[in-house]
Design an enzyme around this catalytic site. Structure first.
Site, short mmCIF file in Angstrom:
data_model
loop_
_atom_site.label_atom_id
_atom_site.label_comp_id
_atom_site.label_asym_id
_atom_site.label_seq_id
_atom_site.Cartn_x
_atom_site.Cartn_y
_atom_site.Cartn_z
N GLU A 1 0.83 -1.21 0.00
CA GLU A 1 0.00 0.00 0.00
C GLU A 1 0.87 1.26 0.00
O GLU A 1 1.82 1.37 0.77
CB GLU A 1 -0.89 0.00 1.24
CG GLU A 1 -1.81 1.21 1.35
CD GLU A 1 -2.57 1.26 2.67
OE1 GLU A 1 -3.57 1.98 2.74
OE2 GLU A 1 -2.15 0.58 3.63
N LYS B 1 -10.20 2.67 -1.63
CA LYS B 1 -10.32 2.11 -0.28
C LYS B 1 -11.63 2.54 0.36
O LYS B 1 -11.95 3.72 0.42
CB LYS B 1 -9.12 2.56 0.55
CG LYS B 1 -9.01 1.93 1.93
CD LYS B 1 -7.69 2.34 2.56
CE LYS B 1 -7.46 1.73 3.92
NZ LYS B 1 -6.13 2.07 4.46
N CYS C 1 -5.69 -2.65 2.87
CA CYS C 1 -5.32 -2.53 4.28
C CYS C 1 -6.51 -2.67 5.23
O CYS C 1 -6.97 -3.77 5.47
CB CYS C 1 -4.54 -1.24 4.51
SG CYS C 1 -3.51 -1.30 6.02
#
Length: 294
Positions: free
Chosen positions: A44, A117, A154
């Site tokens: 990431e 995200k 994540c």
């Protein structure tokens, strides 16, 4: 998914020299291609240090449009090596509108798709809500020449709903570019509990959905700005099979290119033996859309 694919994940440090970070990533992509990999995953926000340890509007200058300079370079690498690449970039969508965005490049160099995200943390040392607008693309696998990639980022990796929705939409595997680590002030026992939880939850997504998981983290200590505090990124990148079995794994500090072969027929067989999708009681899951049941 193709009958079988070779998958690589790059575990690397992400230092202050952004060009050096990109060059390092590209060198590892070349190594993956030399190992006949069809797909390579980068950590990431691999272009630089994890800047979300504090809130500083100057960090918005790090953002890039998509398409932009970084995507042009990585697209050219993907085309030259005929390899699928998963990268994450601090995306400048518009003035005042920024995302943490995964970009997938197909073997011909084009952008096959992107994922913004969805789950944005806001914790000490992880002040991402200051920088990132929650994603609006949804949980949609990205179609590529090697299969449908369920790319998440994540904090998304802790949510079974995200993994399930990707699987229900036809993802052949789940991919988690990551930047996660320890507070050095915590005890070693707490460090181990956190790491074990991180590995366990992602392996459980493989088990519950019958598809492989690729988890790709960074390594190294990154000091918080103007502070002696910081984050020790814990590495431990791994690739797991459809029953959660670890196929390859790195430790907490090594620079490593993880590579293994994934067998699509095995994923299908596992789903036949453990038919979770068949036995889901979707007629009784309506409350999952509620924040809490009082």
């Amino acid at each position: 998914m193709k009958p079988d694919i070779i998958v690589s994940a790059v575990q690397q440090p992400c230092n202050h020299d952004r060009q050096a970070n990109l060059d390092f990533s590209i060198a590892k992509i070349h190594e993956a291609a030399a190992a006949k990999a069809d797909l390579v995953v980068l950590p990431e926000l691999h272009l630089g240090p994890y800047f979300c340890q504090n809130e500083d509007y100057n960090n918005f200058d790090l953002a890039q449009p998509i398409p932009g300079p970084a995507t042009e370079i990585l697209g050219n690498v993907a085309k030259k090596l005929e390899i699928v690449i998963v990268s994450t970039i601090f995306e400048k969508r518009a003035p005042g509108l920024y995302h943490n965005t995964a970009v997938v490049f197909d073997r011909d160099g084009r952008i096959a798709g992107k994922y913004r995200k969805m789950h944005i943390p806001d914790d000490p040392g992880f002040y991402e809500k200051y920088y990132f607008t929650p994603g609006d693309i949804g949980f949609k696998p990205i179609e590529t020449s090697i299969g449908k990639l369920g790319v998440l980022v994540c904090w998304d990796q802790w949510f079974p709903e995200a993994a399930r929705l990707m699987a229900l939409a036809g993802a052949d595997l789940l991919i988690y570019p990551t930047a996660i680590g320890w507070d050095p002030d915590d005890t070693q026992e707490e460090h181990q509990r956190q790491l074990n939880a991180w590995i366990t939850i992602q392996r459980s997504h493989a088990v519950a959905n019958g598809i492989p998981v690729v988890a790709c983290n960074r390594i190294g200590f990154e000091a918080a700005p103007n502070s002696t505090a910081g984050i020790q990124f814990w590495g431990n990148s791994f690739i797991a099979g459809p029953q959660g079995e670890i196929l390859t794994q790195a430790d907490d500090s090594e620079v490593k290119l993880l590579t293994c072969r994934l067998d699509a027929a095995r994923s299908e067989r596992v789903r036949q033996i453990w038919p979770y999708l068949r036995d889901r009681r979707i007629d009784h899951y309506g409350n999952l859309t509620r924040r809490f049941i009082d």
